[in-house]
Write a protein that holds these residues in place. Structure first.
Motif, mmCIF file in Angstrom:
data_model
loop_
_atom_site.group_PDB
_atom_site.id
_atom_site.type_symbol
_atom_site.label_atom_id
_atom_site.label_comp_id
_atom_site.label_asym_id
_atom_site.label_seq_id
_atom_site.Cartn_x
_atom_site.Cartn_y
_atom_site.Cartn_z
ATOM 1 N N LYS A 125 -1.550 14.966 54.084
ATOM 2 C CA LYS A 125 -0.130 14.602 53.995
ATOM 3 C C LYS A 125 0.293 14.296 52.562
ATOM 4 C CE LYS A 125 -0.293 12.602 58.603
ATOM 5 N NZ LYS A 125 -0.280 11.365 59.378
ATOM 6 N N GLY A 126 -0.625 14.491 51.632
ATOM 7 C CA GLY A 126 -0.312 14.212 50.232
ATOM 8 C C GLY A 126 -0.415 12.750 49.850
ATOM 9 N N GLN A 127 -1.040 11.940 50.723
ATOM 10 C CA GLN A 127 -1.213 10.509 50.461
ATOM 11 C C GLN A 127 -2.592 10.245 49.855
ATOM 12 O OE1 GLN A 127 1.279 8.158 51.089
ATOM 13 N NE2 GLN A 127 2.453 10.041 51.435
ATOM 14 N N LEU A 128 -2.656 9.231 49.015
ATOM 15 C CA LEU A 128 -3.928 8.835 48.412
ATOM 16 C C LEU A 128 -4.895 8.385 49.502
ATOM 17 C CD1 LEU A 128 -5.278 8.478 45.625
ATOM 18 C CD2 LEU A 128 -4.462 6.112 45.640
ATOM 19 N N ARG A 129 -6.079 8.964 49.501
ATOM 20 C CA ARG A 129 -7.091 8.608 50.491
ATOM 21 C C ARG A 129 -7.643 7.218 50.194
ATOM 22 N NH1 ARG A 129 -11.320 12.589 49.736
ATOM 23 N NH2 ARG A 129 -12.276 11.699 51.577
ATOM 24 N N PRO A 130 -8.117 6.511 51.230
ATOM 25 C CA PRO A 130 -8.643 5.159 51.015
ATOM 26 C C PRO A 130 -9.949 5.156 50.210
ATOM 27 C CG PRO A 130 -8.586 5.712 53.376
ATOM 28 C CD PRO A 130 -8.117 6.905 52.629
ATOM 29 N N LEU A 131 -10.161 4.040 49.542
ATOM 30 C CA LEU A 131 -11.364 3.844 48.732
ATOM 31 C C LEU A 131 -12.633 4.025 49.558
ATOM 32 C CD1 LEU A 131 -12.580 2.952 45.977
ATOM 33 C CD2 LEU A 131 -12.406 0.605 46.799
ATOM 34 N N VAL A 132 -12.646 3.538 50.803
ATOM 35 C CA VAL A 132 -13.855 3.639 51.633
ATOM 36 C C VAL A 132 -14.236 5.091 51.897
ATOM 37 C CG1 VAL A 132 -13.635 1.374 52.726
ATOM 38 C CG2 VAL A 132 -12.579 3.377 53.803
ATOM 39 N N ASP A 133 -13.262 5.999 51.849
ATOM 40 C CA ASP A 133 -13.549 7.424 52.028
ATOM 41 C C ASP A 133 -13.932 8.103 50.720
ATOM 42 O OD1 ASP A 133 -12.915 7.116 54.705
ATOM 43 O OD2 ASP A 133 -10.883 7.913 54.484
ATOM 44 N N THR A 178 -19.814 4.535 53.568
ATOM 45 C CA THR A 178 -19.466 3.153 53.886
ATOM 46 C C THR A 178 -19.974 2.745 55.260
ATOM 47 O OG1 THR A 178 -17.532 3.333 52.454
ATOM 48 C CG2 THR A 178 -17.547 1.517 54.031
ATOM 49 N N ASP A 179 -19.851 3.615 56.246
ATOM 50 C CA ASP A 179 -20.326 3.263 57.599
ATOM 51 C C ASP A 179 -21.827 3.004 57.609
ATOM 52 O OD1 ASP A 179 -17.764 3.467 58.608
ATOM 53 O OD2 ASP A 179 -18.047 5.510 59.375
ATOM 54 N N ALA A 180 -22.586 3.838 56.910
ATOM 55 C CA ALA A 180 -24.047 3.661 56.854
ATOM 56 C C ALA A 180 -24.406 2.357 56.145
ATOM 57 C CB ALA A 180 -24.692 4.844 56.146
ATOM 58 N N LEU A 181 -23.696 2.034 55.062
ATOM 59 C CA LEU A 181 -23.964 0.783 54.344
ATOM 60 C C LEU A 181 -23.632 -0.425 55.207
ATOM 61 C CD1 LEU A 181 -22.568 1.567 50.774
ATOM 62 C CD2 LEU A 181 -24.947 1.617 51.549
ATOM 63 N N THR A 182 -22.514 -0.347 55.911
ATOM 64 C CA THR A 182 -22.095 -1.453 56.777
ATOM 65 C C THR A 182 -23.121 -1.668 57.888
ATOM 66 O OG1 THR A 182 -19.774 -0.984 56.296
ATOM 67 C CG2 THR A 182 -20.212 -2.310 58.241
ATOM 68 N N GLU A 183 -23.585 -0.595 58.488
ATOM 69 C CA GLU A 183 -24.583 -0.704 59.550
ATOM 70 C C GLU A 183 -25.897 -1.281 59.003
ATOM 71 O OE1 GLU A 183 -26.211 -0.991 63.087
ATOM 72 O OE2 GLU A 183 -24.106 -0.482 62.742
ATOM 73 N N ALA A 184 -26.307 -0.820 57.836
ATOM 74 C CA ALA A 184 -27.545 -1.336 57.227
ATOM 75 C C ALA A 184 -27.417 -2.827 56.915
ATOM 76 C CB ALA A 184 -27.868 -0.549 55.956
#
Length: 188
Positions: A125-133, A178-184
């Motif tokens: 959509k032309g929006q800045l993607r989040p930092l976590v991505d 980020t998901d892998a780090l959060t789970e770890a």
């Protein structure tokens, strides 16, 4: 003769003074020990208050960076494991967010840096993607730069001179996502 006798008396008096002082400290310690049950609820309340303040600060810091509290904790724990302090990690995240904003704002230099490592900052959509991505993609992109000097130069462009050098040590972990780090972090 006389000097030696006086010295012996002085030493004896010092010893007696030390004994009296230690009894006073011992009595004080006993008084404190009797107060401990009364002070325990206040200490527990202080602990809960302090923990709440730290959690509140963490939520605020996470909001400022545009990440969840869990993600920020995971980034910090991961960084600490490779010798990067929480403050350094937070600073690196802030600098990367600024770099993303500069690129989204039209900075040709920043756009070229992100393009060089294959990171697309805008969503469909032309929006800045989040930092976590974008953070894991930036880490993978930097790891893909085989020339170490060039990798360091690009990292310094994103994170600043000092932080860019420090963040290189945590790139392999950040590349996992980020998901892998959060789970770890949860498993620890």
């Amino acid at each position: 003769g006389v000097g030696a006798g006086k010295a012996a008396r002085d030493i004896g008096n010092m010893g007696a003074g030390a004994m009296l002082a230690s009894r006073g400290v011992g009595a004080l310690g006993g008084g404190i020990a009797r107060l401990a049950p009364a002070l325990a609820p206040a200490a527990a309340a202080w602990y809960v208050f302090n923990a709440g303040m730290k959690a509140g600060a963490l939520v605020d810091q996470a909001e400022q960076l545009g990440v969840t509290m869990e993600a920020l904790q995971a980034y910090r724990v991961t960084a600490l494991q490779v010798g990067v302090t929480s403050d350094q990690m937070d600073g690196a995240l802030q600098r990367l967010t600024s770099s993303m904003g500069a690129a989204a704002g039209g900075s040709d230099e920043m756009i070229a840096r992100f393009d060089r490592i294959g990171v697309k900052l805008l969503d469909s959509k032309g929006q800045l993607r989040p930092l976590v991505d974008t953070l894991p993609e930036v880490a993978r992109g930097l790891l893909g730069v085989t020339n170490e000097t060039e990798r360091a130069t690009i990292a310094q462009g994103f994170f600043g001179r000092e932080l860019g050098s420090r963040i290189l040590t945590v790139l392999p972990q950040l590349a996992a996502g980020t998901d892998a780090l959060t789970e770890a972090t949860r498993r620890q």
